[in-house]
Design a protein around this motif. Structure first.
Motif, PDB file in Angstrom:
ATOM      1  N   ASN A 193      74.093 100.209  48.407  1.00 53.18           N
ATOM      2  CA  ASN A 193      75.349  99.692  47.879  1.00 53.18           C
ATOM      3  C   ASN A 193      76.554 100.453  48.409  1.00 53.18           C
ATOM      4  OD1 ASN A 193      73.997  97.764  46.478  1.00 53.18           O
ATOM      5  ND2 ASN A 193      74.180  98.748  44.512  1.00 53.18           N
ATOM      6  N   SER A 194      76.484 100.872  49.649  1.00 55.09           N
ATOM      7  CA  SER A 194      77.628 101.502  50.285  1.00 55.09           C
ATOM      8  C   SER A 194      77.672 101.049  51.741  1.00 55.09           C
ATOM      9  CB  SER A 194      77.545 103.019  50.188  1.00 55.09           C
ATOM     10  OG  SER A 194      76.402 103.503  50.838  1.00 55.09           O
ATOM     11  N   VAL A 195      78.820 101.209  52.346  1.00 58.26           N
ATOM     12  CA  VAL A 195      78.986 100.758  53.723  1.00 58.26           C
ATOM     13  C   VAL A 195      78.472 101.810  54.694  1.00 58.26           C
ATOM     14  CG1 VAL A 195      80.984  99.330  53.145  1.00 58.26           C
ATOM     15  CG2 VAL A 195      81.335 101.677  53.899  1.00 58.26           C
ATOM     16  N   ASP A 196      78.172 101.379  55.912  1.00 57.42           N
ATOM     17  CA  ASP A 196      77.854 102.324  56.967  1.00 57.42           C
ATOM     18  C   ASP A 196      79.143 103.030  57.368  1.00 57.42           C
ATOM     19  OD1 ASP A 196      75.186 101.538  56.983  1.00 57.42           O
ATOM     20  OD2 ASP A 196      75.524 100.005  58.512  1.00 57.42           O
ATOM     21  N   LYS A 197      79.095 104.314  57.514  1.00 56.63           N
ATOM     22  CA  LYS A 197      80.278 105.107  57.833  1.00 56.63           C
ATOM     23  C   LYS A 197      80.752 104.784  59.250  1.00 56.63           C
ATOM     24  CE  LYS A 197      79.652 107.196  53.921  1.00 56.63           C
ATOM     25  NZ  LYS A 197      79.817 106.334  52.817  1.00 56.63           N
ATOM     26  N   GLN A 236      86.376  99.678  71.186  1.00 59.13           N
ATOM     27  CA  GLN A 236      85.320  98.819  70.668  1.00 59.13           C
ATOM     28  C   GLN A 236      85.441  98.756  69.154  1.00 59.13           C
ATOM     29  OE1 GLN A 236      81.418  99.921  71.951  1.00 59.13           O
ATOM     30  NE2 GLN A 236      81.942  99.868  74.115  1.00 59.13           N
ATOM     31  N   ILE A 237      85.161  97.595  68.597  1.00 59.66           N
ATOM     32  CA  ILE A 237      85.240  97.422  67.145  1.00 59.66           C
ATOM     33  C   ILE A 237      84.143  98.256  66.484  1.00 59.66           C
ATOM     34  CG2 ILE A 237      84.979  95.770  65.252  1.00 59.66           C
ATOM     35  CD1 ILE A 237      86.221  93.662  67.107  1.00 59.66           C
ATOM     36  N   SER A 238      84.564  99.123  65.566  1.00 60.14           N
ATOM     37  CA  SER A 238      83.584  99.928  64.844  1.00 60.14           C
ATOM     38  C   SER A 238      83.350  99.406  63.431  1.00 60.14           C
ATOM     39  CB  SER A 238      84.023 101.395  64.790  1.00 60.14           C
ATOM     40  OG  SER A 238      85.265 101.529  64.148  1.00 60.14           O
ATOM     41  N   GLY A 239      84.208  98.508  62.964  1.00 58.25           N
ATOM     42  CA  GLY A 239      84.039  97.908  61.654  1.00 58.25           C
ATOM     43  C   GLY A 239      85.147  96.919  61.355  1.00 58.25           C
ATOM     44  N   LEU A 290      82.150  92.298  55.066  1.00 59.02           N
ATOM     45  CA  LEU A 290      82.106  93.187  56.220  1.00 59.02           C
ATOM     46  C   LEU A 290      81.610  92.417  57.430  1.00 59.02           C
ATOM     47  CD1 LEU A 290      80.332  96.207  54.503  1.00 59.02           C
ATOM     48  CD2 LEU A 290      82.773  95.989  55.010  1.00 59.02           C
ATOM     49  N   ASN A 291      81.923  92.912  58.607  1.00 56.18           N
ATOM     50  CA  ASN A 291      81.485  92.230  59.820  1.00 56.18           C
ATOM     51  C   ASN A 291      79.973  92.168  59.951  1.00 56.18           C
ATOM     52  OD1 ASN A 291      81.621  95.095  60.276  1.00 56.18           O
ATOM     53  ND2 ASN A 291      81.364  94.728  62.452  1.00 56.18           N
ATOM     54  N   ASP A 292      79.257  93.095  59.348  1.00 60.27           N
ATOM     55  CA  ASP A 292      77.802  93.112  59.485  1.00 60.27           C
ATOM     56  C   ASP A 292      77.066  92.592  58.244  1.00 60.27           C
ATOM     57  OD1 ASP A 292      78.392  95.202  57.801  1.00 60.27           O
ATOM     58  OD2 ASP A 292      77.150  96.671  58.849  1.00 60.27           O
ATOM     59  N   SER A 293      77.798  91.950  57.335  1.00 64.90           N
ATOM     60  CA  SER A 293      77.151  91.451  56.119  1.00 64.90           C
ATOM     61  C   SER A 293      77.053  89.934  56.144  1.00 64.90           C
ATOM     62  CB  SER A 293      77.903  91.909  54.867  1.00 64.90           C
ATOM     63  OG  SER A 293      79.204  91.371  54.843  1.00 64.90           O
ATOM     64  N   VAL A 294      76.135  89.432  55.346  1.00 64.78           N
ATOM     65  CA  VAL A 294      75.891  87.999  55.286  1.00 64.78           C
ATOM     66  C   VAL A 294      76.773  87.336  54.241  1.00 64.78           C
ATOM     67  CG1 VAL A 294      74.137  86.238  54.862  1.00 64.78           C
ATOM     68  CG2 VAL A 294      73.513  88.360  56.026  1.00 64.78           C
ATOM     69  N   GLY A 295      76.975  87.992  53.127  1.00 62.35           N
ATOM     70  CA  GLY A 295      77.701  87.382  52.019  1.00 62.35           C
ATOM     71  C   GLY A 295      78.933  88.165  51.629  1.00 62.35           C
ATOM     72  N   ASN A 296      79.500  87.764  50.509  1.00 57.10           N
ATOM     73  CA  ASN A 296      80.638  88.463  49.924  1.00 57.10           C
ATOM     74  C   ASN A 296      80.135  89.419  48.859  1.00 57.10           C
ATOM     75  OD1 ASN A 296      82.349  86.944  51.508  1.00 57.10           O
ATOM     76  ND2 ASN A 296      82.715  85.432  49.928  1.00 57.10           N
ATOM     77  N   TYR A 297      80.860  90.509  48.698  1.00 56.95           N
ATOM     78  CA  TYR A 297      80.476  91.535  47.739  1.00 56.95           C
ATOM     79  C   TYR A 297      81.652  91.874  46.848  1.00 56.95           C
ATOM     80  CZ  TYR A 297      76.381  92.071  50.645  1.00 56.95           C
ATOM     81  OH  TYR A 297      75.226  91.829  51.317  1.00 56.95           O
ATOM     82  N   GLN A 298      81.346  92.428  45.697  1.00 57.73           N
ATOM     83  CA  GLN A 298      82.356  92.892  44.745  1.00 57.73           C
ATOM     84  C   GLN A 298      82.442  94.402  44.884  1.00 57.73           C
ATOM     85  OE1 GLN A 298      84.080  90.933  42.214  1.00 57.73           O
ATOM     86  NE2 GLN A 298      85.309  92.783  42.062  1.00 57.73           N
ATOM     87  N   ILE A 299      83.630  94.875  45.231  1.00 60.28           N
ATOM     88  CA  ILE A 299      83.839  96.313  45.386  1.00 60.28           C
ATOM     89  C   ILE A 299      84.095  96.929  44.020  1.00 60.28           C
ATOM     90  CG2 ILE A 299      86.332  96.265  45.684  1.00 60.28           C
ATOM     91  CD1 ILE A 299      86.029  98.265  47.939  1.00 60.28           C
ATOM     92  N   ASP A 300      83.795  98.189  43.899  1.00 60.71           N
ATOM     93  CA  ASP A 300      84.125  98.932  42.692  1.00 60.71           C
ATOM     94  C   ASP A 300      85.647  98.977  42.575  1.00 60.71           C
ATOM     95  OD1 ASP A 300      84.641 100.816  40.724  1.00 60.71           O
ATOM     96  OD2 ASP A 300      83.177 102.250  41.480  1.00 60.71           O
ATOM     97  N   PRO A 301      86.226  98.499  41.473  1.00 61.79           N
ATOM     98  CA  PRO A 301      87.686  98.454  41.330  1.00 61.79           C
ATOM     99  C   PRO A 301      88.368  99.821  41.388  1.00 61.79           C
ATOM    100  CG  PRO A 301      86.642  97.123  39.638  1.00 61.79           C
ATOM    101  CD  PRO A 301      85.552  97.870  40.345  1.00 61.79           C
ATOM    102  N   ASN A 302      87.618 100.908  41.305  1.00 65.59           N
ATOM    103  CA  ASN A 302      88.214 102.234  41.412  1.00 65.59           C
ATOM    104  C   ASN A 302      88.572 102.597  42.851  1.00 65.59           C
ATOM    105  OD1 ASN A 302      88.090 102.785  38.649  1.00 65.59           O
ATOM    106  ND2 ASN A 302      85.957 103.404  38.823  1.00 65.59           N
ATOM    107  N   ASN A 303      88.027 101.865  43.826  1.00 64.82           N
ATOM    108  CA  ASN A 303      88.367 102.108  45.217  1.00 64.82           C
ATOM    109  C   ASN A 303      89.752 101.543  45.483  1.00 64.82           C
ATOM    110  OD1 ASN A 303      88.572 101.521  48.171  1.00 64.82           O
ATOM    111  ND2 ASN A 303      86.559 102.496  48.163  1.00 64.82           N
TER     112      ASN A 303
END
Length: 136
Positions: A23-27, A88-91, A103-116
C-alpha cells in the motif's frame, strides 16, 4: 501430504514477513518535473527551487494509500505530475481534490491517505509556476 503442508506454511510465513499488501508507491528519484491542471502544462525544470522539487518527491515517495476504489478521478480538479530523471519518466501521478489518484504503473484508481499533503503542495507548485510563466 506433509510436503504440501510444509510448503503452505512456508508460503504463509513468507507473505506475513514480506507483507502481502503493498500500500505504498515505489520510490522515485527526480531531477525535473512537469505539472498540469486541465489544459495548462508547466515545466518545473529550472523554474522552482530544489527544495520545492524535493518536497514534491518526498510527498510522492511517502504516499500510503487506503486501497483501490471504484470512484473516478475528477479530471477538472486533478493535477498531473510527470517526474523526470535523466530525461526519462520516473513516475507519473494524477490526483484530484478528494485524494483519488492513479499512478503510471497502476491498473486502477486508489484512495490516498488524506494526511498526505501532496495535492495541496502540487496545487501550490502549479499556481507558483503559472504565475512565473505569466510574468514572461
Amino acid at each position: 501430504m506433509r510436503n504440501c503442508l510444509s510448503i503452505s506454511i512456508i508460503l504463509i510465513v513468507f507473505l506475513v514477513l514480506t507483507g502481502c499488501n503493498h500500500n505504498s508507491v515505489d520510490k522515485i528519484k527526480v531531477d525535473s518535473f512537469d505539472i498540469s491542471l486541465g489544459q495548462s502544462l508547466y515545466s518545473g525544470d529550472k523554474k522552482v527551487e530544489n527544495e520545492t522539487v524535493q518536497s514534491l518527491v518526498d510527498a510522492y515517495n511517502s504516499i500510503e494509500y487506503i486501497g483501490q476504489t471504484n470512484e473516478q478521478i475528477n479530471f477538472r480538479k486533478a493535477i498531473t505530475i510527470t517526474f523526470v530523471l535523466n530525461d526519462q519518466i520516473s513516475g507519473t501521478l494524477v490526483i484530484d481534490d478528494k485524494w483519488i489518484f492513479h499512478l503510471n504503473d497502476s491498473v486502477g484508481n486508489y484512495q490516498i491517505d488524506p494526511n498526505n499533503e501532496i495535492y495541496e503542495l502540487a496545487m501550490q507548485v502549479y499556481n507558483d509556476l503559472k504565475q512565473e510563466y505569466s510574468n514572461f
